[in-house]
Design an enzyme around this catalytic site. Structure first.
Site, PDB file in Angstrom:
ATOM      1  CE  LYS A  20       0.816   1.367   4.445  1.00  0.00           C
ATOM      2  NZ  LYS A  20       1.644   2.533   4.753  1.00  0.00           N
TER       3      LYS A  20
ATOM      4  CG  ASP B 188      -0.850  -0.221   8.009  1.00  0.00           C
ATOM      5  OD1 ASP B 188      -1.700   0.583   8.428  1.00  0.00           O
ATOM      6  OD2 ASP B 188       0.331   0.085   7.787  1.00  0.00           O
TER       7      ASP B 188
HETATM    8  O1  C5P Z   1      -0.463  -1.422  14.432  1.00  0.00           O
HETATM    9  P1  C5P Z   1       0.988  -1.627  14.160  1.00  0.00           P
HETATM   10  O2  C5P Z   1       1.610  -2.665  15.023  1.00  0.00           O
HETATM   11  O3  C5P Z   1       1.286  -1.856  12.689  1.00  0.00           O
HETATM   12  O4  C5P Z   1       1.681  -0.251  14.507  1.00  0.00           O
HETATM   13  C1  C5P Z   1       3.086  -0.133  14.598  1.00  0.00           C
HETATM   14  C2  C5P Z   1       3.438   1.094  15.416  1.00  0.00           C
HETATM   15  O5  C5P Z   1       3.071   2.282  14.705  1.00  0.00           O
HETATM   16  C3  C5P Z   1       2.730   1.207  16.736  1.00  0.00           C
HETATM   17  O6  C5P Z   1       3.422   0.527  17.742  1.00  0.00           O
HETATM   18  C4  C5P Z   1       2.723   2.710  16.987  1.00  0.00           C
HETATM   19  O7  C5P Z   1       3.986   3.130  17.461  1.00  0.00           O
HETATM   20  C5  C5P Z   1       2.585   3.273  15.597  1.00  0.00           C
HETATM   21  N1  C5P Z   1       1.181   3.598  15.248  1.00  0.00           N
HETATM   22  C6  C5P Z   1       0.554   4.682  15.839  1.00  0.00           C
HETATM   23  N2  C5P Z   1      -0.725   5.001  15.496  1.00  0.00           N
HETATM   24  C7  C5P Z   1      -1.388   4.282  14.557  1.00  0.00           C
HETATM   25  C8  C5P Z   1      -0.767   3.181  13.922  1.00  0.00           C
HETATM   26  C9  C5P Z   1       0.528   2.868  14.296  1.00  0.00           C
HETATM   27  O8  C5P Z   1       1.145   5.360  16.686  1.00  0.00           O
HETATM   28  N3  C5P Z   1      -2.623   4.629  14.234  1.00  0.00           N
END
Ligand code: C5P
EC number: 2.7.1.148
Length: 300
Positions: free
Chosen positions: A13, A138
């Site tokens: 993406k 994601d």
């Molecule tokens: O959800 P995911 O594990 O992919 O997110 C990775 C990191 O990205 C999270 O630990 C956070 O630090 C950051 N993040 C965030 N806000 C979001 C998505 C991700 O702060 N909406």
């Protein structure tokens, strides 16, 4: 019929709009996120095995232990349906690693679908999306594909209708950027007063450009709140983006948390010219044309 091996293809993406709201109590940020799936694909093959294992074909830097997001997806699905995660996952990577194109999330989405089919679970789409959201913000979009607005952490999705397709060129960097580090840098820049923080909303100009298929208008509407943070952590991205501007891209931005750079072309022919010029610039480890939108996880 006994299924012996299942292969699933999953796209990368780019975020057409990534507007980052304030940090929440759970540490995540509320987002207005317009996801767009593009034709750079990973493939995940699931085969029966005595125990869970992951092998990776492609660039270095992907963990193969239990931390691998595809392995976590297999474990989560197995727990959900009450069986052992006895599967061998083989990942063929083409999406850059830690590149801001949700490659790890894509592999998790692909592993969910591959194991669902291999194990004959046949979970409905809502359940797969819900399991996906537990694995990462994601992952649900990688299941869905196309173009979609993501609210909340990015996991609450509404599909967006797009006229035709857009032609992109992606500039891969040498080495990745950590997503949490880029969000933390965004918070730091805001606390230091170097970047505004406003409650985000979906861009009307962006939605209009998608509806009419107008590449120039889309180019003008591209927006990424994480770009200043990515540039702060990787200053050379400034020259990388300038190379695309000088080569005539109709729009450009850092993809997600970076460091991959996304350049929008006016047409298929223009994307070939743009790719040649970006290769020539010597600013990228690899230069890859792609189209979007494309479907999400697909059984091969
Ligand atoms: O959800 P995911 O594990 O992919 O997110 C990775 C990191 O990205 C999270 O630990 C956070 O630090 C950051 N993040 C965030 N806000 C979001 C998505 C991700 O702060 N909406």
């Amino acid at each position: 019929m006994i299924v012996t091996t299942v292969t699933v293809r999953v796209p990368a993406k780019v975020n057409l709009q990534l507007s980052v709201g304030p940090v929440r109590d759970d540490g995540y940020h509320d987002l207005v996120n317009v996801f767009h799936a593009v034709s750079l694909f990973d493939e995940v093959t699931a085969s029966p095995a005595d125990a869970l294992s992951v092998t990776v074909e492609g660039p270095a830097g992907v963990p193969t232990g239990p931390d691998n997001l595809a392995a976590r997806a297999a474990t989560l699905l197995a727990e959900h349906i009450g069986r052992r995660p006895d599967v061998a996952l083989h990942i063929r990577k083409d999406i850059p690693v830690a590149g801001g194109m949700a490659g790890g999330s894509a592999d998790a989405a692909a592993a969910l679908l591959a194991c669902d089919v291999l194990w004959g679970a046949r979970l409905d789409r809502e359940t797969l999306l819900e399991l996906g959201a537990r694995l990462g913000s994601d992952v649900p979009f990688a299941l869905l594909g196309g173009t979609a607005v993501g609210l909340g952490r990015g996991e609450r999705l509404t599909p967006v209708e797009v006229m035709g397709e857009f032609h992109w060129v992606f500039g891969y960097a040498d080495g990745g950027l950590s997503t949490p580090a880029v969000y933390a840098e965004c918070d730091r820049l805001r606390a230091a007063g170097e970047q505004d923080s406003v409650w985000p909303r979906v861009s009307d100009d962006l939605m209009a450009a998608l509806k009419t298929g107008d590449a120039e208008a889309l180019g003008r509407a591209l927006y990424n709140d994480l770009q200043p943070a990515a540039l702060s952590l990787r200053p050379s991205l400034g020259e990388a983006l300038a190379a695309g501007r000088d080569a005539g891209a109709v729009g450009f931005l850092v993809s997600g948390s970076g460091p991959t750079c996304a350049f929008l072309a006016a047409s298929l022919d223009h994307s070939a010219e743009l790719a040649a010029a970006l290769n020539e610039s010597g600013r990228f480890a690899a230069v890859r044309p792609a189209v979007g939108p494309v479907p999400g996880v697909t059984l091969l």
